[in-house]
Design a protein around this motif. Structure first.
Motif, PDB file in Angstrom:
ATOM      1  N   SER A 277      64.300  42.324  16.328  1.00 16.22           N
ATOM      2  CA  SER A 277      63.112  42.407  15.474  1.00 16.22           C
ATOM      3  C   SER A 277      62.371  41.070  15.422  1.00 16.22           C
ATOM      4  CB  SER A 277      63.521  42.833  14.061  1.00 16.22           C
ATOM      5  OG  SER A 277      62.412  42.823  13.189  1.00 16.22           O
ATOM      6  N   GLY A 278      63.123  39.979  15.363  1.00 22.77           N
ATOM      7  CA  GLY A 278      62.488  38.665  15.356  1.00 22.77           C
ATOM      8  C   GLY A 278      61.706  38.394  16.630  1.00 22.77           C
ATOM      9  N   GLN A 279      62.278  38.796  17.765  1.00 25.46           N
ATOM     10  CA  GLN A 279      61.561  38.632  19.024  1.00 25.46           C
ATOM     11  C   GLN A 279      60.290  39.471  19.051  1.00 25.46           C
ATOM     12  OE1 GLN A 279      64.225  39.449  22.276  1.00 25.46           O
ATOM     13  NE2 GLN A 279      65.827  38.091  21.492  1.00 25.46           N
ATOM     14  N   GLN A 280      60.390  40.700  18.548  1.00 28.67           N
ATOM     15  CA  GLN A 280      59.205  41.552  18.487  1.00 28.67           C
ATOM     16  C   GLN A 280      58.105  40.923  17.627  1.00 28.67           C
ATOM     17  OE1 GLN A 280      60.031  45.578  17.219  1.00 28.67           O
ATOM     18  NE2 GLN A 280      60.235  46.265  19.344  1.00 28.67           N
ATOM     19  N   GLN A 281      58.487  40.320  16.511  1.00 28.39           N
ATOM     20  CA  GLN A 281      57.498  39.721  15.629  1.00 28.39           C
ATOM     21  C   GLN A 281      56.751  38.585  16.328  1.00 28.39           C
ATOM     22  OE1 GLN A 281      56.501  40.888  12.649  1.00 28.39           O
ATOM     23  NE2 GLN A 281      57.924  42.576  13.087  1.00 28.39           N
ATOM     24  N   GLU A 282      57.459  37.833  17.177  1.00 26.89           N
ATOM     25  CA  GLU A 282      56.790  36.780  17.930  1.00 26.89           C
ATOM     26  C   GLU A 282      55.762  37.373  18.894  1.00 26.89           C
ATOM     27  OE1 GLU A 282      56.999  33.509  17.568  1.00 26.89           O
ATOM     28  OE2 GLU A 282      58.293  33.889  15.835  1.00 26.89           O
ATOM     29  N   HIS A 283      56.146  38.446  19.558  1.00 29.52           N
ATOM     30  CA  HIS A 283      55.209  39.090  20.484  1.00 29.52           C
ATOM     31  C   HIS A 283      54.054  39.743  19.736  1.00 29.52           C
ATOM     32  CE1 HIS A 283      57.728  38.264  23.904  1.00 29.52           C
ATOM     33  NE2 HIS A 283      58.752  38.927  23.387  1.00 29.52           N
ATOM     34  N   LEU A 284      54.327  40.246  18.533  1.00 25.86           N
ATOM     35  CA  LEU A 284      53.251  40.838  17.735  1.00 25.86           C
ATOM     36  C   LEU A 284      52.210  39.794  17.342  1.00 25.86           C
ATOM     37  CD1 LEU A 284      55.238  43.298  15.433  1.00 25.86           C
ATOM     38  CD2 LEU A 284      53.487  43.913  17.112  1.00 25.86           C
ATOM     39  N   LYS A 285      52.651  38.574  17.090  1.00 28.22           N
ATOM     40  CA  LYS A 285      51.699  37.501  16.772  1.00 28.22           C
ATOM     41  C   LYS A 285      50.780  37.224  17.952  1.00 28.22           C
ATOM     42  CE  LYS A 285      54.779  35.176  13.469  1.00 28.22           C
ATOM     43  NZ  LYS A 285      55.601  33.956  13.200  1.00 28.22           N
ATOM     44  N   GLU A 286      51.352  37.227  19.169  1.00 28.89           N
ATOM     45  CA  GLU A 286      50.528  37.019  20.366  1.00 28.89           C
ATOM     46  C   GLU A 286      49.522  38.158  20.539  1.00 28.89           C
ATOM     47  OE1 GLU A 286      53.888  34.713  23.113  1.00 28.89           O
ATOM     48  OE2 GLU A 286      53.472  36.845  23.414  1.00 28.89           O
ATOM     49  N   LEU A 287      49.971  39.382  20.313  1.00 26.17           N
ATOM     50  CA  LEU A 287      49.070  40.524  20.414  1.00 26.17           C
ATOM     51  C   LEU A 287      47.969  40.449  19.364  1.00 26.17           C
ATOM     52  CD1 LEU A 287      51.663  43.406  20.974  1.00 26.17           C
ATOM     53  CD2 LEU A 287      50.107  42.439  22.680  1.00 26.17           C
ATOM     54  N   ALA A 288      48.322  40.016  18.159  1.00 27.38           N
ATOM     55  CA  ALA A 288      47.336  39.916  17.087  1.00 27.38           C
ATOM     56  C   ALA A 288      46.256  38.900  17.438  1.00 27.38           C
ATOM     57  CB  ALA A 288      48.021  39.531  15.775  1.00 27.38           C
ATOM     58  N   ASP A 289      46.651  37.780  18.035  1.00 29.31           N
ATOM     59  CA  ASP A 289      45.663  36.766  18.434  1.00 29.31           C
ATOM     60  C   ASP A 289      44.716  37.324  19.488  1.00 29.31           C
ATOM     61  OD1 ASP A 289      46.787  34.967  16.693  1.00 29.31           O
ATOM     62  OD2 ASP A 289      48.031  33.978  18.220  1.00 29.31           O
ATOM     63  N   ALA A 290      45.264  38.042  20.478  1.00 26.57           N
ATOM     64  CA  ALA A 290      44.418  38.620  21.527  1.00 26.57           C
ATOM     65  C   ALA A 290      43.475  39.665  20.949  1.00 26.57           C
ATOM     66  CB  ALA A 290      45.293  39.231  22.626  1.00 26.57           C
ATOM     67  N   CYS A 291      43.958  40.478  20.018  1.00 23.21           N
ATOM     68  CA  CYS A 291      43.106  41.498  19.394  1.00 23.21           C
ATOM     69  C   CYS A 291      42.000  40.851  18.569  1.00 23.21           C
ATOM     70  CB  CYS A 291      43.942  42.421  18.516  1.00 23.21           C
ATOM     71  SG  CYS A 291      45.031  43.529  19.430  1.00 23.21           S
ATOM     72  N   ALA A 292      42.343  39.771  17.862  1.00 20.79           N
ATOM     73  CA  ALA A 292      41.338  39.093  17.046  1.00 20.79           C
ATOM     74  C   ALA A 292      40.215  38.549  17.907  1.00 20.79           C
ATOM     75  CB  ALA A 292      41.995  37.973  16.242  1.00 20.79           C
ATOM     76  N   ALA A 293      40.552  38.074  19.121  1.00 16.39           N
ATOM     77  CA  ALA A 293      39.527  37.532  20.014  1.00 16.39           C
ATOM     78  C   ALA A 293      38.540  38.606  20.439  1.00 16.39           C
ATOM     79  CB  ALA A 293      40.188  36.904  21.245  1.00 16.39           C
ATOM     80  N   ASP A 294      38.983  39.858  20.518  1.00 11.62           N
ATOM     81  CA  ASP A 294      38.112  40.963  20.935  1.00 11.62           C
ATOM     82  C   ASP A 294      37.548  41.752  19.763  1.00 11.62           C
ATOM     83  OD1 ASP A 294      38.402  40.405  23.576  1.00 11.62           O
ATOM     84  OD2 ASP A 294      39.887  41.945  23.987  1.00 11.62           O
ATOM     85  N   GLY A 295      37.984  41.432  18.567  1.00  9.79           N
ATOM     86  CA  GLY A 295      37.563  42.234  17.424  1.00  9.79           C
ATOM     87  C   GLY A 295      38.196  43.610  17.423  1.00  9.79           C
ATOM     88  N   ALA A 296      39.362  43.742  18.063  1.00 14.05           N
ATOM     89  CA  ALA A 296      40.072  45.019  18.104  1.00 14.05           C
ATOM     90  C   ALA A 296      41.124  45.067  17.013  1.00 14.05           C
ATOM     91  CB  ALA A 296      40.723  45.216  19.480  1.00 14.05           C
ATOM     92  N   GLU A 297      41.438  46.283  16.591  1.00 11.75           N
ATOM     93  CA  GLU A 297      42.444  46.456  15.545  1.00 11.75           C
ATOM     94  C   GLU A 297      43.817  46.608  16.172  1.00 11.75           C
ATOM     95  OE1 GLU A 297      43.393  49.370  11.730  1.00 11.75           O
ATOM     96  OE2 GLU A 297      42.226  50.084  13.436  1.00 11.75           O
ATOM     97  N   LEU A 298      44.818  45.989  15.576  1.00 10.67           N
ATOM     98  CA  LEU A 298      46.206  46.136  16.004  1.00 10.67           C
ATOM     99  C   LEU A 298      46.925  47.007  14.991  1.00 10.67           C
ATOM    100  CD1 LEU A 298      48.597  45.377  17.844  1.00 10.67           C
ATOM    101  CD2 LEU A 298      48.962  43.377  16.374  1.00 10.67           C
ATOM    102  N   ARG A 299      47.476  48.116  15.465  1.00  6.98           N
ATOM    103  CA  ARG A 299      48.254  49.016  14.611  1.00  6.98           C
ATOM    104  C   ARG A 299      49.696  49.035  15.095  1.00  6.98           C
ATOM    105  NH1 ARG A 299      45.390  53.205  11.868  1.00  6.98           N
ATOM    106  NH2 ARG A 299      43.359  52.374  11.258  1.00  6.98           N
ATOM    107  N   GLU A 300      50.644  49.138  14.168  1.00 10.66           N
ATOM    108  CA  GLU A 300      52.058  49.211  14.510  1.00 10.66           C
ATOM    109  C   GLU A 300      52.585  50.608  14.201  1.00 10.66           C
ATOM    110  OE1 GLU A 300      54.275  46.127  12.601  1.00 10.66           O
ATOM    111  OE2 GLU A 300      52.733  44.596  12.964  1.00 10.66           O
ATOM    112  N   THR A 301      53.382  51.147  15.107  1.00 10.53           N
ATOM    113  CA  THR A 301      54.072  52.407  14.854  1.00 10.53           C
ATOM    114  C   THR A 301      55.576  52.150  14.927  1.00 10.53           C
ATOM    115  OG1 THR A 301      53.941  53.026  17.200  1.00 10.53           O
ATOM    116  CG2 THR A 301      52.209  53.835  15.756  1.00 10.53           C
TER     117      THR A 301
END
Length: 439
Positions: A277-301
């Motif tokens: 889970s900790g590793q996933q959270q690190e990758h989620l932060k990277e995804l969030a930064d990329a989404c913010a650059a595009d103005g895209a929404e990040l959703r988690e399932t």
């Protein structure tokens, strides 16, 4: 009312079909008449068993009308269509054969029987585009409000979305429409040149194909069409998203939303699960930064601990607390419907309109003596980025994708002075050609 379309792609094995089915089910539960298009018959029957084997009438062009899935946890108005690649290929091949029957007779060729026809490589892409064209072109007569399309993985999906434009360009080069004006002169030209000229049927077939491809492209490029990218948080997730961002941007699109699927719960007492889970959270932060650059929404399932088996499992992906508590699932607007992912963003009147061209030309003649053509390419790097001027066209290679685009009229009378990749955009500088530019 124009049909809204959500195109779902992502990494192979990340759960694209599952997320697409969940979005479609939740949208139908929220009151939208929803169509799910998929090529995965097994997954559709597994996730939405009420759809398996359902029969209905027929739509135009002989395509099967998707049968409504009623009574799925009280959800009505959901339609599921499995794209039959083999049937679509046979239908298209037989149609072409009928149209050139006289030519085949002249050549002494025996026509093919339907039983002889087996689909060729690439037929699945054409079949999906054919159904998408019909689903998106029905307008006010449509039986649904939202079409959710289960696309292949990112690279194949980008190639699929680019196919109508590419095929139209090939048709235009091989059978130019402006040469049809010389129809009356073809017999004379054939005698003078000593070679046969294209027959009337060839131009008619090209014109018909161009109209159908233009209709597909209109659906893909409409304001009411958006793209969602599904990834599983891990080392490859950011690479997949970067590929999607660059490839989609090259063709004028961008991910409107990103779904991080199979997210493990935080705070587990199990050290192994806590580490994952900790590793996933690190990758989620990277995804969030990329989404913010595009103005895209990040959703988690959430990760359910097993593969989803029932429609209730699908709804649980979008509302984890609902089914777990044993009560009714109270969903708001689901992912991709009415939110930043963009399916419900445009008004009804604007949904069918083409989206604005993101490739803009800035006139800097007065101050700098040049034009600057800006091509947004988020995620692109200098490695694999190439630019070539070919006549009145620009050939752009980025991230393993290639697009050939016609130059705007003003730039055709200019020469390329240079290019640079800055702030996720390729800026191409043009200076007027003294021999072509009016004084």
């Amino acid at each position: 009312m124009p049909v809204r379309t959500l195109l779902v792609t992502g990494a192979g094995g990340a759960g694209r079909t599952t997320v697409a089915a969940a979005v479609a089910l939740a949208a139908a539960r929220d009151g939208d008449r929803t169509l799910l298009l998929t090529r995965d018959a097994d997954a559709a029957a597994h996730l939405l068993p009420a759809a398996a084997g359902a029969a209905g009438g027929t739509m135009a062009d002989g395509l099967p009308r998707p049968a409504p899935v009623d009574g799925v946890d009280g959800v009505d108005g959901l339609y599921v269509a499995v794209v039959d690649t083999a049937a679509s290929f046979r239908s298209g091949a037989l149609d072409v054969q009928d149209r050139i029957g006289s030519l085949l007779s002249l050549l002494g060729a025996a026509p093919l029987d339907p039983e002889e026809l087996t689909e060729l490589p690439g037929a699945d892409a054409l079949a999906l585009l054919r159904v998408l064209r019909q689903a998106g072109a029905l307008g006010a007569d449509s039986a649904w409000d939202l079409v959710v399309v289960d696309l292949p993985p990112v690279r194949e999906a980008v190639a699929l979305l680019a196919l109508p434009e590419q095929l139209r360009r090939y048709l235009g080069r091989l059978l130019p429409a402006d040469r049809q004006a010389a129809r009356a002169l073809r017999p004379v030209l054939a005698q003078l040149a000593g070679v046969p000229m294209p027959a009337e049927w060839a131009y008619e077939a090209a014109a018909r194909a161009d109209r159908e491809l233009a209709a597909v492209q209109a659906v893909i490029d409409a304001r009411g069409t958006s793209v969602a990218v599904v990834v599983e948080p891990g080392p490859a997730a950011l690479r997949t998203l970067r590929t999607a961002r660059t490839g989609l941007a090259l063709y004028g699109h961008r991910p409107a939303g990103v779904v991080a699927n199979r997210v493990l719960p935080a705070g587990s007492a199990d050290p192994f699960l806590a580490g994952l889970s900790g590793q996933q959270q690190e990758h989620l932060k990277e995804l969030a930064d990329a989404c913010a650059a595009d103005g895209a929404e990040l959703r988690e399932t959430p990760h359910l601990g097993r593969a989803p088996h029932t429609p209730r499992d699908l709804l649980r992906l979008l509302d984890p607390a609902g089914p777990a508590g044993g009560g009714p699932v109270e969903l708001g607007r689901p992912i991709g419907v009415g939110g930043p992912i963009g399916v419900g963003g445009p008004s009804a009147g604007a949904a069918a309109e083409p989206r604005p061209d993101p490739w803009t030309v800035q006139d800097r003649l007065a101050d700098e003596g040049q034009f600057v053509w800006t091509l947004p390419l988020p995620g692109a790097t200098r490695e694999g980025l190439d630019l070539v001027r070919r006549g009145d066209e620009l050939v752009v290679d980025a991230g393993g994708f290639r697009r050939i685009v016609p130059l705007p009229s003003a730039l055709r009378r200019c020469t390329v002075a240079g290019a640079a990749l800055r702030d996720d955009a390729l800026q191409v500088r043009f200076t007027p050609d003294p021999g072509l530019w009016p004084r």
